[in-house]
Scaffold this active site. Sequence first.
Site, PDB file in Angstrom:
ATOM      1  N   LYS A  32       0.840  -1.203   0.000  1.00 42.45           N
ATOM      2  CA  LYS A  32       0.000   0.000   0.000  1.00 42.45           C
ATOM      3  C   LYS A  32       0.875   1.254   0.000  1.00 42.45           C
ATOM      4  O   LYS A  32       2.069   1.175   0.327  1.00 42.45           O
ATOM      5  CB  LYS A  32      -0.881  -0.008   1.233  1.00 42.45           C
ATOM      6  CG  LYS A  32      -0.075   0.014   2.524  1.00 42.45           C
ATOM      7  CD  LYS A  32      -0.945  -0.262   3.733  1.00 42.45           C
ATOM      8  CE  LYS A  32      -0.108  -0.216   4.991  1.00 42.45           C
ATOM      9  NZ  LYS A  32      -0.749  -0.925   6.096  1.00 42.45           N
ATOM     10  N   TYR A  72      18.138  30.861   5.538  1.00 38.78           N
ATOM     11  CA  TYR A  72      17.049  31.778   5.858  1.00 38.78           C
ATOM     12  C   TYR A  72      17.056  32.177   7.327  1.00 38.78           C
ATOM     13  O   TYR A  72      17.244  31.342   8.205  1.00 38.78           O
ATOM     14  CB  TYR A  72      15.696  31.128   5.558  1.00 38.78           C
ATOM     15  CG  TYR A  72      15.395  31.050   4.081  1.00 38.78           C
ATOM     16  CD1 TYR A  72      15.135  29.829   3.473  1.00 38.78           C
ATOM     17  CD2 TYR A  72      15.370  32.195   3.301  1.00 38.78           C
ATOM     18  CE1 TYR A  72      14.850  29.748   2.121  1.00 38.78           C
ATOM     19  CE2 TYR A  72      15.098  32.127   1.944  1.00 38.78           C
ATOM     20  CZ  TYR A  72      14.847  30.902   1.367  1.00 38.78           C
ATOM     21  OH  TYR A  72      14.569  30.847   0.029  1.00 38.78           O
ATOM     22  N   MET A 104      13.397  24.685   0.804  1.00 38.34           N
ATOM     23  CA  MET A 104      12.490  23.853   0.028  1.00 38.34           C
ATOM     24  C   MET A 104      13.248  22.762  -0.734  1.00 38.34           C
ATOM     25  O   MET A 104      12.841  21.610  -0.742  1.00 38.34           O
ATOM     26  CB  MET A 104      11.691  24.713  -0.953  1.00 38.34           C
ATOM     27  CG  MET A 104      10.582  23.959  -1.646  1.00 38.34           C
ATOM     28  SD  MET A 104       9.729  24.944  -2.877  1.00 38.34           S
ATOM     29  CE  MET A 104       8.815  26.077  -1.871  1.00 38.34           C
TER      30      MET A 104
HETATM   31  C1  LIG Z   1      -0.065  -1.885   6.789  1.00 36.78           C
HETATM   32  C2  LIG Z   1      -0.718  -3.082   7.284  1.00 36.78           C
HETATM   33  C3  LIG Z   1       0.021  -4.216   7.621  1.00 36.78           C
HETATM   34  C4  LIG Z   1       1.516  -4.253   7.607  1.00 36.78           C
HETATM   35  O1  LIG Z   1       1.972  -3.740   8.798  1.00 36.78           O
HETATM   36  P1  LIG Z   1       3.537  -3.708   9.169  1.00 36.78           P
HETATM   37  O2  LIG Z   1       3.620  -3.526  10.615  1.00 36.78           O
HETATM   38  O3  LIG Z   1       4.058  -2.554   8.445  1.00 36.78           O
HETATM   39  O4  LIG Z   1       4.167  -4.958   8.736  1.00 36.78           O
HETATM   40  C5  LIG Z   1      -0.672  -5.351   7.998  1.00 36.78           C
HETATM   41  N1  LIG Z   1      -2.019  -5.352   8.046  1.00 36.78           N
HETATM   42  C6  LIG Z   1      -2.763  -4.276   7.750  1.00 36.78           C
HETATM   43  C7  LIG Z   1      -4.232  -4.355   7.847  1.00 36.78           C
HETATM   44  C8  LIG Z   1      -2.135  -3.097   7.376  1.00 36.78           C
HETATM   45  O5  LIG Z   1      -2.867  -2.022   7.084  1.00 36.78           O
END
Ligand SMILES: *Cc1c(COP(=O)(O)O)cnc(C)c1O
Length: 814
Positions: free
Chosen positions: A483, A709, A758
């Site tokens: 994801k 800056y 930036m």
């Molecule tokens: C992101 C996610 C994981 C993975 O989690 P990690 O701790 O990064 O391995 C597992 N299950 C769900 C539902 C997630 O959203």
Amino acid sequence: MNYTTKEIAEITNSTLIGDDKLAVKNIAFDSRTIFSTLNTAFLAINTSKNSGEKYIQSAIEKGVGVIISEHQIAEIKNVTWILVKDSVKFIQDLARYHLRRFHLKTIGITGSNGKTIVKEWLYQSLFDELKTVKSPKSFNSQIGLPISLLEINEKHQLGIFEVGISKPGEMEILEEIFSPKIGILTHIGSAHISNFENESELILEKLKLFKDSETIIFNGDNDLVFNIINNLYSTKKLISFGLKEHNDIFNKSNWKDKNVDLIIQYFDEEISVPVQQRDEATLSNVLCVIAVLKEFNFANEKIIAKLNALKSVEMRLESVNGLRNNLIINDSFNLDLDSLKIAYQFINEYNKSEKTLILTDFVEGKDSDKLYPEVAELTNQQNFKKIFLIGQEISKRQKLFNAETYTFSNTQELIDNHQLNQIENELILLKGARKFEIEKVKNHLELQKHDTVLEVNLNAILHNINVHKSLLKPETKIMAMVKAYSYGLGGYEVAEFLQHHHIDYLGVAYADEGVDLRKNGITSPIMVMNPEQHSYDIIIDYNLEPEIYSFRVLELFNEQLKMKGIQHKYPIHIKLETGMHRLGFKTDETSDLIEKLNSMNVKVESIFSHLSSSDDLSEKDYTLEQISTFDRNSAKLISGLNYKPIRHILNTSGIVNYSDYQFDMVRIGIGMVGISSSPQVKKQLQNAVTFKTVISQISELHSGESVGYNRRFQSDEETRIATIPVGYADGIPRLIGNKVGSVGINNIKFPIVGNVCMDMMMLNIGNFPAKEGDEVIIFNANPTLEEFAEYCKTIPYEVLTSISRRVKRIYIKD
Ligand SMILES: *Cc1c(COP(=O)(O)O)cnc(C)c1O
């Protein structure tokens, strides 16, 4: 709008000279931005500072046949004049008349800051529920609002308009034209305050907009605002939001801790919402959006899904020098007719005689058969030499475009095409909807490649998966969580590599991410964790498997299956709520769920839940409780189905700390990158990610001289400063400047001094013999990703997903 010249003259009490049957669909008031003259009238606006009448000639030269003006400057053949008494009042009268003809819901937004963001967010949250019209840009003023209102047609169900003022007396006029049903007051700041006697007067002026509103949703953090509204509008429905607890809607949680979801108090109810961006302005805007969506009776899950989908509003039109002396104008942030007009306006400011356009499908909004002819008309006035169209919809309409036109189904196809490399000494406009990622074309055409890269070692990822696999039974399946662009590491590249190594499942957050993978040839099963309602269609089209977490989603998804006439049992995944309190079916819903599932055309591929604290052994009891709830409820669910879905609950640290409860599958995410909550496991893992750059310049700093800056670093001795080309636009948080963070050269850490800029930041390297062009490690081994996350006061997940897309990802494997 669509009026004849005769109607316009009658509505506004003006004098018509010429053809009374001409149709007018647009009114332009800046002759430079007229791209389409068909059914366009030019309105010469006279203000105290300027007269639009001097641009009449150029509008006529462009082909405009209807001129609306206070004076007829000349008799010109084939030009129809509508002579008005007051040009500003004309447009206001017409807009008032126009708005009264329709019965749509209206939202009016005023305030000093945040109007545009709130407007855009509301639009993004509502446009697929109600046919919505909004003010196009952050048009201030007496003219912008009427012009926006004229966009309304009979199909619209909702109008969202920004109403800005800068002087006393202005709101009264605008309110007469537009009195919104729902009024929104965002933050009140000091903008334009000098035009008013005092702050109360400014507030009172803005509040005039709500004279006839039924509901007022306002930022109640300013006590003066709070009191004035409560006194003035005590008979209306008032909803206040803000950071302070006296508001009807406020945030209860420690919102600076990015590890926890926000807990929002909404009257008597608590809602947990995931918001990654944590700053006061964003939080206020989120609260405001929640208030409005609640007014539209949205369920909380839906609100959360909408919030998850919001995009930030800033718009980027960048120009870069390309290979072969081309100039590239990149606007790949969003795509609609307004932004297309702005882009065309923008390119006219450049002196390149030959132009090429790269344009993608428009993904949101209007009816394609109406939209694309308009797009083509605008485009044809630009005299592009070549046009490259990307996407099915626009490609189908190739014939509408008057140029040498080529079509492609996706961006990569264009990049691979030799035509692109033959463009020389031209301006190339890249205009695309975000999902087409036409910035990749920019990278391809760009002169200087960035020296800053995120290097992903695919072999290390595989190694890390295997380390975790060794803690499991050989038959346990593995889902790789890819994801959020594979935790920031890259789109399909990681997934493709994992597929090659026979990963059992892939997990993405949104349907679009899954679609991207499919389009890049990924055929492994893909679970979508946040299947938004508008994406059910593509989920099915691309054979993605939704996570079903509520009866609402189940029902709606089943509807979609029926609508599409799906014959086979469609694979879904059931999410159980066991203690995370985010998404999922609760214990007491299990029986109903069994009944529903058995009556529907779906197949439960898996049942799963998510641990809230698998990385925190002090929460072991809570975790075991979650696991036993999951075990019980999933077993019950399975006993009610006549087949046996697989079960899973462990994420990376779950695998490490609770491997006894691996069930049939585990879901690995951050572990792939080389992060572990267990020191023993960590020792076996490899770094999969290196964020690095090179030194741009080294300069001597004398005692007393300052860096960057606001001169935040001043040296009291002779030293040397190395400037590196990476800054907050690359995803480095600004808070690590001023010696909070360090980066590595030759495996030695050097502090970042001064404010992070930036696109650059500066290091104090003292007398270390580094040279310009030497490699600088932002993180890998020294500092490690974990150390770097600590500088940033966050967790590695956020560091990785914050690295901006402009940082080139490169992949190593052997
Ligand atoms: C992101 C996610 C994981 C993975 O989690 P990690 O701790 O990064 O391995 C597992 N299950 C769900 C539902 C997630 O959203």
